[in-house]
Design a protein around this motif. Structure first.
Motif, PDB file in Angstrom:
ATOM      1  N   SER A  23      -4.882 -15.452 -49.377  1.00  0.00           N
ATOM      2  CA  SER A  23      -5.663 -14.897 -50.175  1.00  0.00           C
ATOM      3  C   SER A  23      -6.810 -15.518 -50.308  1.00  0.00           C
ATOM      4  CB  SER A  23      -5.064 -14.708 -51.435  1.00  0.00           C
ATOM      5  OG  SER A  23      -4.792 -16.004 -52.253  1.00  0.00           O
ATOM      6  N   ALA A  24      -7.367 -16.801 -49.954  1.00  0.00           N
ATOM      7  CA  ALA A  24      -8.475 -17.573 -49.902  1.00  0.00           C
ATOM      8  C   ALA A  24      -9.258 -17.363 -48.516  1.00  0.00           C
ATOM      9  CB  ALA A  24      -8.047 -19.070 -50.190  1.00  0.00           C
ATOM     10  N   GLU A  64       0.673 -17.964 -48.843  1.00  0.00           N
ATOM     11  CA  GLU A  64       0.148 -16.766 -49.350  1.00  0.00           C
ATOM     12  C   GLU A  64      -0.876 -16.858 -50.029  1.00  0.00           C
ATOM     13  OE1 GLU A  64       3.343 -15.413 -51.388  1.00  0.00           O
ATOM     14  OE2 GLU A  64       4.293 -14.262 -49.900  1.00  0.00           O
ATOM     15  N   TRP A  65      -1.195 -18.135 -50.881  1.00  0.00           N
ATOM     16  CA  TRP A  65      -2.335 -18.275 -51.601  1.00  0.00           C
ATOM     17  C   TRP A  65      -3.284 -18.662 -50.550  1.00  0.00           C
ATOM     18  CZ3 TRP A  65      -5.589 -22.458 -51.902  1.00  0.00           C
ATOM     19  CH2 TRP A  65      -6.411 -22.797 -52.965  1.00  0.00           C
ATOM     20  N   LEU A  66      -3.083 -19.508 -49.530  1.00  0.00           N
ATOM     21  CA  LEU A  66      -4.012 -19.724 -48.599  1.00  0.00           C
ATOM     22  C   LEU A  66      -4.810 -18.602 -47.812  1.00  0.00           C
ATOM     23  CD1 LEU A  66      -2.540 -23.003 -46.971  1.00  0.00           C
ATOM     24  CD2 LEU A  66      -4.595 -23.108 -48.264  1.00  0.00           C
ATOM     25  N   ARG A  89       2.664 -21.487 -50.610  1.00  0.00           N
ATOM     26  CA  ARG A  89       1.126 -22.078 -50.636  1.00  0.00           C
ATOM     27  C   ARG A  89       0.613 -21.114 -49.527  1.00  0.00           C
ATOM     28  NH1 ARG A  89       3.001 -27.090 -52.674  1.00  0.00           N
ATOM     29  NH2 ARG A  89       3.971 -27.819 -50.737  1.00  0.00           N
ATOM     30  N   GLU A 108       5.063 -25.787 -46.514  1.00  0.00           N
ATOM     31  CA  GLU A 108       4.018 -24.983 -47.109  1.00  0.00           C
ATOM     32  C   GLU A 108       4.568 -23.424 -47.409  1.00  0.00           C
ATOM     33  OE1 GLU A 108       1.654 -26.681 -48.166  1.00  0.00           O
ATOM     34  OE2 GLU A 108       2.488 -28.243 -47.005  1.00  0.00           O
TER      35      GLU A 108
END
Length: 520
Positions: free
Chosen positions: A371-372, A367-369, A365, A360
């Motif tokens: 940010s969420a 970094e995206w998680l 992914r 991941e």
């Protein structure tokens, strides 16, 4: 094709190199250990008598006829075991350069850029042939240069060719499954299941009905008889490799990219994920299911031969006398060895689960998680806890399979509770290995390979160490030295608690380090 080959190797070369180094080192260190321990032919014959029993035949295959030279002893004790390693090498690399790349959209991208399907498939084929050829050459040279006359040119070539073809066969089979199944997890899971099922089949039939064992590729390896008969005719069944490659190409050339011939979506309604642990577990359900089924089968394969132990021991005067002098129940001794090896195998899926977070991270992914709103510590801790739980459950279901297969065996005075206690005991080792895995991930993504070498070392000193008579000091670097050898010994709760505590501390430190390091 040259550009796609470079692109693929840029991603896979380091993993391939590590596999080749690991397999070569594990293989080539054994002859030198044998040379120092079994120079006396009489000692080798005594060892041969010890190995000629149902439990060890199930593990390493039947004992070859003729003089038990150093080279023949090496081949006998290593072929089946290394067959599993070579097969796993082929499965993992084939999956990563085929279906996994397709799942990531890379195959469709390069195809749209003008690289033909033929070039893509030829690249995958060349990587499989090339990596197994290199490994075979290294093994051949290393064995032939061993300072013992029994390591002949023909025998060294037979061993290297046989194991390399075995790995290439599972590489080709995985490419075939990559066309049939809709995701890399399915291709890996089914390929791994076949690898373990064929080992299970050989383990049972080598003991119960050797003529039926010929169906298994593992049996082809043992029938080659490197350094003894050098039966080259048993290389012919490996022509199946051409069939697997041919079918894989036909299926690949005719299907749509990102599609599969077998689809299991069944138009389910979309569900909200809700949490990272649920997302993580959903993405690894096929991997987990494959390993749990495999663990049951491994346990059942060993449990099925328990009934033959008493019969063998009664006819082996050497074993009866040696164990009587040592005051050891040999049946319990063999069971202790088998459950230890099974437990070490059960750590593999745990490390795969904890290490999945690195994939991941590699694909951005995490970094995206973040940010969420999902914290890093939540992500890594979820992988660590889930890995430990699945590792312990894997050992438990293996013990359940062993118990079920040995229920009718006479002379096995073990209850269901005894088998579950074994799972709890070796669950401590699972926690420690997962804790080390999490710590290494927390420090640096590149360091995680260390835990795999540590597991390989642990397997070597605990499995081959029994045959090589390695000093116990080698085992002191593994948790298995401190855990009781249940059922031969009573449970040592203090040692178990210490091992578990160390694993938990390592996991906590890993999570703390992970919060502070750069990702991506």
């Amino acid at each position: 094709m040259r550009h796609f080959l470079k692109l693929t190797l840029d991603d896979a070369w380091f993993r391939i190199l590590l596999w080749i180094i690991g397999i070569s080192a594990l293989t080539l260190i054994v002859p030198y250990a044998f040379l120092g321990l079994y120079d006396d032919p009489t000692e080798r014959e005594l060892l041969r008598e010890t190995l000629d029993n149902p439990a060890l035949i199930a593990m390493v295959g039947p004992v070859p006829e003729g003089a038990y030279t150093i080279a023949i002893m090496f081949s006998h004790e290593m072929l089946v075991f290394m067959g599993v390693i070579h097969g796993l090498f082929g499965v993992m690399i084939a999956n990563s350069v085929s279906r996994k790349m397709e799942d990531q959209g890379l195959i469709e991208f390069v195809n749209s850029a003008g690289i033909t399907r033929q070039s893509i498939f030829m690249t995958q084929l060349l990587i499989g042939v090339g990596m197994n050829a290199v490994l075979g050459l290294v093994l051949f040279a290393g064995l032939f240069l061993t300072p013992d006359d029994s390591f002949t040119f023909a025998g060294s070539a037979m061993y290297a060719i046989g194991t390399s073809l075995f790995g290439l066969m599972f590489y080709a089979l995985t490419l075939l499954f990559a066309q049939l199944f809709p995701a890399s997890e399915w291709a890996f899971g089914v390929s791994l299941s076949v690898l373990l099922l064929l080992y299970l089949y050989r383990a049972i039939t080598d003991v119960a009905s050797p003529d039926l064992s010929v169906v298994s590729p593992y049996n082809w390896l043992t029938r080659l008889e490197p350094f003894a008969g050098n039966e080259i005719v048993w290389l012919l069944p490996f022509l199946l490799i051409l069939l697997f490659f041919g079918l894989a190409w036909i299926l690949f050339s005719r299907r749509d990219l990102d599609d599969a011939y077998l689809n299991f979506t069944m138009n389910k309604k979309p569900r909200a994920i809700g949490s990272y642990p649920r997302l993580m577990m959903g993405g690894m359900k096929i991997l987990v299911a494959s390993w749990l089924i495999g663990m049951v089968l491994i346990g059942a394969s060993y449990g099925s031969i328990f009934a033959d132990l008493d019969t063998f021991i009664g006819g082996n005067e050497f074993l009866e006398e040696s164990m009587a002098a040592a005051g050891v129940d040999i049946v319990t001794q063999f069971i202790s060895v088998l459950v230890l090896i099974t437990s070490i195998i059960g750590i593999i899926p745990a490390l795969m689960i904890s290490g999945r977070i690195l994939r991941e991270e590699k694909h951005g992914r995490l970094e995206w998680l973040e940010s969420a709103g999902i914290r890093r510590r939540t992500m890594l801790l979820s992988h660590g806890i889930y890995a430990a739980v699945i590792g312990i459950i894997g050992i438990a279901v293996a013990m359940l399979g062993m118990y079920g297969a040995s229920m009718n065996a006479e002379g096995i005075d073990m209850t269901f509770s005894d088998y579950m206690l074994i799972a709890v005991n070796y669950g401590g080792a699972v926690v420690l290995f997962v804790g080390l895995s999490v710590l290494l991930i927390g420090i640096s993504a590149r360091l995680h390979i260390i835990v795999w070498f540590y597991l390989l070392y642990s397997f070597f000193v605990n499995y081959l160490g029994l045959i090589l008579n390695l000093d116990d000091v080698w085992r002191m670097a593994t948790p298995f030295h401190y855990l009781a050898e249940v059922p031969k010994e009573s449970m040592d709760w203090a040692a178990w608690g210490g091992v578990v505590a160390i694993g938990i501390i390592l996991m906590v430190l890993g999570v703390l380090f992970f919060r502070r390091r750069d990702v991506g």
